[in-house]
Design a protein around this motif. Structure first.
Motif, PDB file in Angstrom:
ATOM      1  N   ASP A  89      15.691  10.317  -5.199  1.00  0.00           N
ATOM      2  CA  ASP A  89      17.050  10.142  -5.701  1.00  0.00           C
ATOM      3  C   ASP A  89      17.512   8.704  -5.504  1.00  0.00           C
ATOM      4  OD1 ASP A  89      17.308  12.785  -6.473  1.00  0.00           O
ATOM      5  OD2 ASP A  89      18.425  13.402  -4.689  1.00  0.00           O
ATOM      6  N   LEU A  90      17.300   8.181  -4.305  1.00  0.00           N
ATOM      7  CA  LEU A  90      17.739   6.829  -3.979  1.00  0.00           C
ATOM      8  C   LEU A  90      16.922   5.792  -4.748  1.00  0.00           C
ATOM      9  CD1 LEU A  90      19.808   5.363  -2.354  1.00  0.00           C
ATOM     10  CD2 LEU A  90      18.301   5.448  -0.362  1.00  0.00           C
ATOM     11  N   ALA A  91      15.612   6.027  -4.873  1.00  0.00           N
ATOM     12  CA  ALA A  91      14.770   5.099  -5.626  1.00  0.00           C
ATOM     13  C   ALA A  91      15.186   5.057  -7.086  1.00  0.00           C
ATOM     14  CB  ALA A  91      13.303   5.496  -5.497  1.00  0.00           C
ATOM     15  N   SER A 138      14.148  -0.497   3.206  1.00  0.00           N
ATOM     16  CA  SER A 138      12.730  -0.731   2.900  1.00  0.00           C
ATOM     17  C   SER A 138      12.528  -0.949   1.411  1.00  0.00           C
ATOM     18  CB  SER A 138      11.881   0.454   3.373  1.00  0.00           C
ATOM     19  OG  SER A 138      11.864   0.538   4.775  1.00  0.00           O
ATOM     20  N   LEU A 139      13.165  -0.126   0.589  1.00  0.00           N
ATOM     21  CA  LEU A 139      13.019  -0.281  -0.852  1.00  0.00           C
ATOM     22  C   LEU A 139      13.647  -1.590  -1.328  1.00  0.00           C
ATOM     23  CD1 LEU A 139      12.030   0.780  -3.527  1.00  0.00           C
ATOM     24  CD2 LEU A 139      14.098   2.172  -3.707  1.00  0.00           C
ATOM     25  N   PRO A 144       6.878  -2.737  -7.887  1.00  0.00           N
ATOM     26  CA  PRO A 144       7.414  -2.095  -6.683  1.00  0.00           C
ATOM     27  C   PRO A 144       6.792  -0.726  -6.460  1.00  0.00           C
ATOM     28  CG  PRO A 144       8.950  -1.844  -8.483  1.00  0.00           C
ATOM     29  CD  PRO A 144       7.820  -2.709  -9.003  1.00  0.00           C
ATOM     30  N   TYR A 145       7.032  -0.179  -5.294  1.00  0.00           N
ATOM     31  CA  TYR A 145       6.511   1.144  -4.966  1.00  0.00           C
ATOM     32  C   TYR A 145       7.554   1.910  -4.171  1.00  0.00           C
ATOM     33  CZ  TYR A 145       5.465  -1.148  -0.478  1.00  0.00           C
ATOM     34  OH  TYR A 145       5.556  -1.841   0.704  1.00  0.00           O
ATOM     35  N   VAL A 146       7.456   3.226  -4.209  1.00  0.00           N
ATOM     36  CA  VAL A 146       8.339   4.082  -3.434  1.00  0.00           C
ATOM     37  C   VAL A 146       7.761   4.170  -2.024  1.00  0.00           C
ATOM     38  CG1 VAL A 146       9.359   6.378  -3.231  1.00  0.00           C
ATOM     39  CG2 VAL A 146       8.978   5.377  -5.502  1.00  0.00           C
ATOM     40  N   PRO A 147       8.396   3.540  -1.033  1.00  0.00           N
ATOM     41  CA  PRO A 147       7.770   3.438   0.287  1.00  0.00           C
ATOM     42  C   PRO A 147       7.770   4.752   1.065  1.00  0.00           C
ATOM     43  CG  PRO A 147       9.945   2.419   0.312  1.00  0.00           C
ATOM     44  CD  PRO A 147       9.670   2.805  -1.109  1.00  0.00           C
ATOM     45  N   ILE A 173       0.830  -1.211   0.000  1.00  0.00           N
ATOM     46  CA  ILE A 173       0.000   0.000   0.000  1.00  0.00           C
ATOM     47  C   ILE A 173       0.858   1.251   0.000  1.00  0.00           C
ATOM     48  CG2 ILE A 173      -1.726   1.303   1.289  1.00  0.00           C
ATOM     49  CD1 ILE A 173      -2.732  -1.222  -0.184  1.00  0.00           C
ATOM     50  N   GLY A 174       1.914   1.275   0.816  1.00  0.00           N
ATOM     51  CA  GLY A 174       2.768   2.467   0.821  1.00  0.00           C
ATOM     52  C   GLY A 174       3.727   2.522   1.985  1.00  0.00           C
TER      53      GLY A 174
END
Length: 321
Positions: A86-88, A18-19, A30-33, A7-8
């Motif tokens: 940036d990290l994602a 986490s990612l 995938p999602y950006v947490p 969900i997030g």
């Protein structure tokens, strides 16, 4: 083929870790947490306020308030969001499939954020409209940045509306606690949501709505233009409106994996989804390719171990294992 995602929100404060868990468990979607344990700046409200255009916000003793000038808290929220993106971007360079981001929808935002002189934005029709327009314009710029970062991926925008049922039913309490804000009627709710949906579509992204509430307003959400509805299967009734909406082309994202540490049977979760569709006479061939499996809600309240296990379970259920 079914997909799985989260969900997030995730527990802890380490975004990279986490990612990594997200990519290792639900790597096809995938999602950006979001990591609210880092503070309100990193939660769903703070992250969304960080993208508003033309409305400045700051943190007050009673929570977030707009129209009071830019403060250090909103600058912190913007900084965290930029660092995370940036990290994602760096960690997903090999990813070419869809990727999901989340924002808070205009109705829940209005029910949560205060006006300059106090009480919720929800209290005033003009304030609700202004907030929705600010969100839409800010999202336009935000999505341009996101699509640049993830150029090889289809961007999915999940609009979180956990408070939508309370807003439509007039159950959001006033600041005094002695009353409730008046109902926002469906035509206005549609207009507020539709403005956000249109920006998402115009940006070449896909609009999906999530609500872990009871009595999800299925017709309203489908009518506003969302292409999928994400919900907690344990909180809804299998009314015909779900089947009619699905037949019209709106996909269903099933929240079936508990969002906090709980013993589960993957087989039982698969059967719950099959039972839901079977109620309407839909076989697997009908929904194969249009099904996404998720936890029931965000995982911020889960243990770090369960967060990974829950996402892995969602993927297992999606694979019907």
């Amino acid at each position: 083929m079914a997909l799985a995602t989260g969900i997030g929100s995730m527990p802890g404060t380490d975004f990279a870790e986490s990612l990594r868990i997200v990519l290792d468990t639900v790597g096809d979607l995938p999602y950006v947490p979001e990591l609210p344990a880092r503070g309100v700046h990193a939660g769903m409200i703070g992250r969304t306020l960080a993208v508003l255009e033309g409305l400045e916000a700051d943190l007050q003793p009673d929570g977030w308030r707009v129209g009071v000038g830019e403060g250090g808290d909103i600058r912190r929220a913007r900084s965290l969001l930029a660092q995370d993106l940036d990290l994602a971007e760096e960690m997903t360079q090999e990813h070419t499939g869809p990727i999901k981001i989340q924002i808070t929808g205009p109705l829940t935002l209005a029910a949560t954020v205060e006006r300059p002189r106090g009480d919720k934005m929800l209290a005033d029709h003009g304030a609700r409209r202004e907030l929705s327009q600010s969100l839409a314009e800010g999202l336009r710029s935000h999505l341009a940045d996101v699509r640049r970062r993830f150029a090889g991926s289809e961007v999915i925008v999940q609009v979180d509306e956990p408070a939508i049922t309370a807003v439509l039913a007039g159950r959001v309490p006033t600041a005094s606690g002695w009353g409730s804000h008046r109902t926002v009627h469906p035509p206005e709710a549609d207009a507020l949501l539709r403005g956000v949906v249109e920006v998402i579509i115009d940006a070449g992204a896909r609009p999906v709505v999530h609500s872990c509430a009871t009595d999800v307003p299925v017709e309203l959400l489908a009518g506003a233009g969302f292409t999928a509805i994400s919900f907690d299967l344990g909180l809804i009734r299998p009314d015909d409106v779900w089947a009619e909406t699905f037949e019209k082309g709106v996909d269903l994202w099933f929240g079936v994996v508990p969002s906090t540490d709980t013993a589960i049977s993957h087989k039982a979760l698969v059967e719950r989804i099959q039972t839901f569709f079977g109620h309407f006479g839909f076989g697997e061939e009908t929904y194969d390719g249009r099904l996404v499996v998720t936890p029931t809600c965000g995982l911020a309240g889960a243990s770090p171990q369960w967060a990974g296990d829950a996402l892995a379970a969602a993927q297992s259920v999606a694979d019907r294992r």
